[in-house]
Scaffold this active site. Structure first.
Site, PDB file in Angstrom:
ATOM      1  N   CYS A  26     -20.196  -6.638 -54.942  1.00  0.00           N
ATOM      2  CA  CYS A  26     -21.589  -6.991 -54.673  1.00  0.00           C
ATOM      3  C   CYS A  26     -22.266  -7.499 -55.940  1.00  0.00           C
ATOM      4  O   CYS A  26     -21.802  -7.267 -57.068  1.00  0.00           O
ATOM      5  CB  CYS A  26     -22.305  -5.754 -54.141  1.00  0.00           C
ATOM      6  SG  CYS A  26     -24.051  -5.952 -53.783  1.00  0.00           S
ATOM      7  N   HIS A  58     -14.432   2.841 -33.810  1.00  0.00           N
ATOM      8  CA  HIS A  58     -13.861   2.806 -35.160  1.00  0.00           C
ATOM      9  C   HIS A  58     -14.500   1.733 -36.039  1.00  0.00           C
ATOM     10  O   HIS A  58     -13.917   1.322 -37.050  1.00  0.00           O
ATOM     11  CB  HIS A  58     -12.344   2.601 -35.072  1.00  0.00           C
ATOM     12  CG  HIS A  58     -11.643   3.696 -34.337  1.00  0.00           C
ATOM     13  ND1 HIS A  58     -10.889   3.486 -33.193  1.00  0.00           N
ATOM     14  CD2 HIS A  58     -11.611   5.029 -34.551  1.00  0.00           C
ATOM     15  CE1 HIS A  58     -10.419   4.641 -32.758  1.00  0.00           C
ATOM     16  NE2 HIS A  58     -10.840   5.587 -33.549  1.00  0.00           N
ATOM     17  N   CYS A  99     -21.835  -3.199 -48.977  1.00  0.00           N
ATOM     18  CA  CYS A  99     -21.658  -2.636 -50.317  1.00  0.00           C
ATOM     19  C   CYS A  99     -21.813  -1.122 -50.257  1.00  0.00           C
ATOM     20  O   CYS A  99     -22.793  -0.613 -49.699  1.00  0.00           O
ATOM     21  CB  CYS A  99     -22.687  -3.239 -51.268  1.00  0.00           C
ATOM     22  SG  CYS A  99     -22.711  -2.460 -52.910  1.00  0.00           S
ATOM     23  N   GLN A 128     -11.676   1.157 -28.831  1.00  0.00           N
ATOM     24  CA  GLN A 128     -10.983   1.673 -30.010  1.00  0.00           C
ATOM     25  C   GLN A 128     -10.686   0.553 -31.007  1.00  0.00           C
ATOM     26  O   GLN A 128     -10.213   0.816 -32.107  1.00  0.00           O
ATOM     27  CB  GLN A 128      -9.674   2.337 -29.587  1.00  0.00           C
ATOM     28  CG  GLN A 128      -9.844   3.558 -28.701  1.00  0.00           C
ATOM     29  CD  GLN A 128      -8.514   4.067 -28.170  1.00  0.00           C
ATOM     30  OE1 GLN A 128      -7.960   3.498 -27.230  1.00  0.00           O
ATOM     31  NE2 GLN A 128      -7.989   5.122 -28.759  1.00  0.00           N
ATOM     32  N   SER A 132      -3.135   3.681 -24.964  1.00  0.00           N
ATOM     33  CA  SER A 132      -2.074   4.665 -24.744  1.00  0.00           C
ATOM     34  C   SER A 132      -2.646   6.060 -24.505  1.00  0.00           C
ATOM     35  O   SER A 132      -1.925   6.959 -24.069  1.00  0.00           O
ATOM     36  CB  SER A 132      -1.123   4.694 -25.947  1.00  0.00           C
ATOM     37  OG  SER A 132      -1.837   5.049 -27.124  1.00  0.00           O
ATOM     38  N   CYS A 165     -25.233  -0.217 -52.629  1.00  0.00           N
ATOM     39  CA  CYS A 165     -26.612  -0.542 -52.231  1.00  0.00           C
ATOM     40  C   CYS A 165     -26.776  -0.787 -50.739  1.00  0.00           C
ATOM     41  O   CYS A 165     -27.905  -0.898 -50.255  1.00  0.00           O
ATOM     42  CB  CYS A 165     -27.124  -1.751 -53.011  1.00  0.00           C
ATOM     43  SG  CYS A 165     -26.361  -3.330 -52.533  1.00  0.00           S
ATOM     44  N   ILE A 176      -3.413  -7.363 -18.839  1.00  0.00           N
ATOM     45  CA  ILE A 176      -4.813  -7.005 -18.618  1.00  0.00           C
ATOM     46  C   ILE A 176      -5.633  -8.239 -18.260  1.00  0.00           C
ATOM     47  O   ILE A 176      -6.480  -8.200 -17.366  1.00  0.00           O
ATOM     48  CB  ILE A 176      -5.382  -6.312 -19.870  1.00  0.00           C
ATOM     49  CG1 ILE A 176      -4.648  -4.989 -20.091  1.00  0.00           C
ATOM     50  CG2 ILE A 176      -6.879  -6.066 -19.721  1.00  0.00           C
ATOM     51  CD1 ILE A 176      -4.916  -4.355 -21.429  1.00  0.00           C
ATOM     52  N   THR A 190      -3.926  -7.097 -28.110  1.00  0.00           N
ATOM     53  CA  THR A 190      -2.619  -7.697 -28.364  1.00  0.00           C
ATOM     54  C   THR A 190      -2.389  -8.929 -27.494  1.00  0.00           C
ATOM     55  O   THR A 190      -1.662  -9.837 -27.883  1.00  0.00           O
ATOM     56  CB  THR A 190      -1.485  -6.684 -28.136  1.00  0.00           C
ATOM     57  OG1 THR A 190      -1.610  -6.105 -26.835  1.00  0.00           O
ATOM     58  CG2 THR A 190      -1.520  -5.586 -29.182  1.00  0.00           C
ATOM     59  N   THR A 222     -11.319  -2.762 -33.541  1.00  0.00           N
ATOM     60  CA  THR A 222     -12.297  -3.139 -34.572  1.00  0.00           C
ATOM     61  C   THR A 222     -12.412  -4.651 -34.737  1.00  0.00           C
ATOM     62  O   THR A 222     -13.127  -5.123 -35.625  1.00  0.00           O
ATOM     63  CB  THR A 222     -11.903  -2.532 -35.930  1.00  0.00           C
ATOM     64  OG1 THR A 222     -10.645  -3.078 -36.355  1.00  0.00           O
ATOM     65  CG2 THR A 222     -11.807  -1.016 -35.860  1.00  0.00           C
TER      66      THR A 222
END
Length: 237
Positions: free
Chosen positions: A140, A113, A121, A95, A181, A124, A224, A22, A97
């Site tokens: 695809c 995650h 795809c 955590q 958290s 395939c 942070i 964030t 992505t």
């Protein structure tokens, strides 16, 4: 105190959550302004949505991917990437992505995650650039559906990633939590495991977490990025 722990540690594990992202402008999911506000996650980001509500699924992930195009890692990410070369960091368990750790140059990232920066795809397995979602081409050449390489609601976390994260956690003598958290299972088990195996536990988060009483050090009054920059300066002094 922390600088001493960092320099004396033999194996360090970093654990990052939404609060890390964030600060670079990535929205979280569960806050009052998060992505799930007023929405049902299962209707947008689940296996069922991918199979039976595909238009909404595609729209949601197109929105997320487009929203990350201008996002860059803040300086805290650069500090962690530099620490990989200077300190015995065995893994960065995340955590998130969004792939910001990798963008900053970190190489020992374990994304619990998955990653929204990759897609493939379902028929395939061919890999694709996520730009296919931006250009609304989610199919695809074989006719199969191209999905983001994230863990959807209704799916299990990758067992190999989990096993490696658990092994590194058990071996760590310093476990540093940044921006989580610590309420989502099974990810919130890792700090407990580290502490049970004898590691020093440090939690840096904007709000209190359920595991604060277990921690050897809790930081709540700094961003942070600022915390990592100031800690790095103290290390270099």
């Amino acid at each position: 105190m922390l600088t001493t722990w960092l320099t004396e540690a033999k194996k360090i594990v970093i654990f990052t959550g939404a609060g890390m992202s964030t600060e670079s402008g990535v929205p979280d999911f569960r806050s009052s302004r998060g992505l799930w506000q007023g929405k049902k996650p299962e209707a947008l980001a689940s296996v069922d949505a991918m199979d039976h509500n595909r238009e909404a699924f595609i729209d949601f992930y197109r929105m997320r991917i487009e929203g990350l195009q201008g996002v860059r890692p803040h300086k805290g990410y650069d500090v962690l990437a530099a620490w990989e070369k200077e300190l015995p960091i065995t893994s960065i368990i995340t955590q998130n992505t969004d792939g910001l750790h990798e963008q900053a140059g970190s190489e020992v990232v374990l994304p619990l995650h998955g990653s929204i920066q990759r897609s493939y795809c379902v028929a395939c397995g061919q890999r694709y650039d996520v730009a296919r979602y931006i250009t609304n081409e989610p199919y695809c050449s074989c006719g199969g559906f191209i999905r983001p390489a994230v863990v959807l609601f209704g799916e299990m976390l990758n067992t190999d990633t989990l096993a490696l994260a658990e092994r590194h956690t058990k071996e760590a003598d310093l476990f540093l939590v940044l921006g989580s958290s610590l309420v989502v299972s099974p990810a919130n088990l890792f700090p407990k495991i580290a502490k049970e195996c004898g590691a020093k536990l440090v939690i840096v988060n904007h709000d209190e977490t359920p595991l604060d009483p277990l921690a050897d050090l809790v930081i709540q009054d700094q961003s942070i990025g600022t915390f990592l920059e100031e800690t790095n300066r103290a290390l270099q002094a």
